[in-house]
Design a protein around this motif. Structure first.
Motif, PDB file in Angstrom:
ATOM      1  N   LEU A  74       0.824  -1.211   0.000  1.00 12.23           N
ATOM      2  CA  LEU A  74       0.000   0.000   0.000  1.00 12.23           C
ATOM      3  C   LEU A  74       0.859   1.263   0.000  1.00 12.23           C
ATOM      4  CD1 LEU A  74      -2.756  -1.184   2.487  1.00 12.23           C
ATOM      5  CD2 LEU A  74      -3.008  -0.822   0.015  1.00 12.23           C
ATOM      6  N   LEU A  75       1.984   1.232   0.703  1.00 12.98           N
ATOM      7  CA  LEU A  75       2.897   2.367   0.677  1.00 12.98           C
ATOM      8  C   LEU A  75       3.458   2.574  -0.733  1.00 12.98           C
ATOM      9  CD1 LEU A  75       4.757   1.781   4.049  1.00 12.98           C
ATOM     10  CD2 LEU A  75       3.348   3.783   3.472  1.00 12.98           C
ATOM     11  N   SER A  76       3.766   1.500  -1.414  1.00 13.57           N
ATOM     12  CA  SER A  76       4.260   1.607  -2.790  1.00 13.57           C
ATOM     13  C   SER A  76       3.187   2.191  -3.701  1.00 13.57           C
ATOM     14  CB  SER A  76       4.724   0.243  -3.304  1.00 13.57           C
ATOM     15  OG  SER A  76       5.884  -0.157  -2.632  1.00 13.57           O
ATOM     16  N   GLU A  77       1.932   1.774  -3.488  1.00 12.93           N
ATOM     17  CA  GLU A  77       0.827   2.326  -4.273  1.00 12.93           C
ATOM     18  C   GLU A  77       0.658   3.817  -3.997  1.00 12.93           C
ATOM     19  OE1 GLU A  77      -2.996   0.341  -4.360  1.00 12.93           O
ATOM     20  OE2 GLU A  77      -1.993  -1.564  -3.950  1.00 12.93           O
ATOM     21  N   ALA A  78       0.722   4.201  -2.731  1.00 17.44           N
ATOM     22  CA  ALA A  78       0.594   5.614  -2.377  1.00 17.44           C
ATOM     23  C   ALA A  78       1.714   6.426  -3.005  1.00 17.44           C
ATOM     24  CB  ALA A  78       0.607   5.769  -0.856  1.00 17.44           C
ATOM     25  N   ASN A  79       2.907   5.870  -3.017  1.00 17.26           N
ATOM     26  CA  ASN A  79       4.042   6.544  -3.628  1.00 17.26           C
ATOM     27  C   ASN A  79       3.784   6.804  -5.110  1.00 17.26           C
ATOM     28  OD1 ASN A  79       6.856   7.458  -3.142  1.00 17.26           O
ATOM     29  ND2 ASN A  79       7.291   5.970  -4.758  1.00 17.26           N
TER      30      ASN A  79
END
Length: 94
Positions: A74-79
């Motif tokens: 999810l952090l990668s998606e937000a990035n």
């Protein structure tokens, strides 16, 4: 002798860096310029959070029920979404 030792150290460091880089594949990174300071700042925090979650996985022998891995996804998606937001701002001359 010293030259051979130096070459060995350099090759060892290079292989260690290469392995560490491969282990970090999929990791978010900062690629928004200073023009979009708030978005860049948010991206920097995402990178930091991703690294802290990775540390938690190591500290807990990756026994976190898959939740830490999902958080990293999810952090990668937000990035990526932040990158897209910066791109849209650029398209509109902001």
């Amino acid at each position: 002798m010293k030259k051979a030792l130096f070459i060995g150290i350099v090759l060892g460091a290079a292989s260690t860096f290469g392995c560490a880089t491969m282990a970090q594949q999929g990791a978010p990174y900062v690629d928004i310029g200073y023009r979009h300071g708030n978005l860049r700042n948010a991206q920097e925090h995402i990178v930091q959070a991703w690294q802290l979650v990775s540390n938690a996985q190591v500290d807990n022998d990756s026994r976190l029920g898959g939740h830490a891995g999902r958080a990293k996804e999810l952090l990668s998606e937000a990035n990526e979404e932040l990158r897209l937001a910066a791109d849209v701002a650029n398209e509109h001359g902001r």
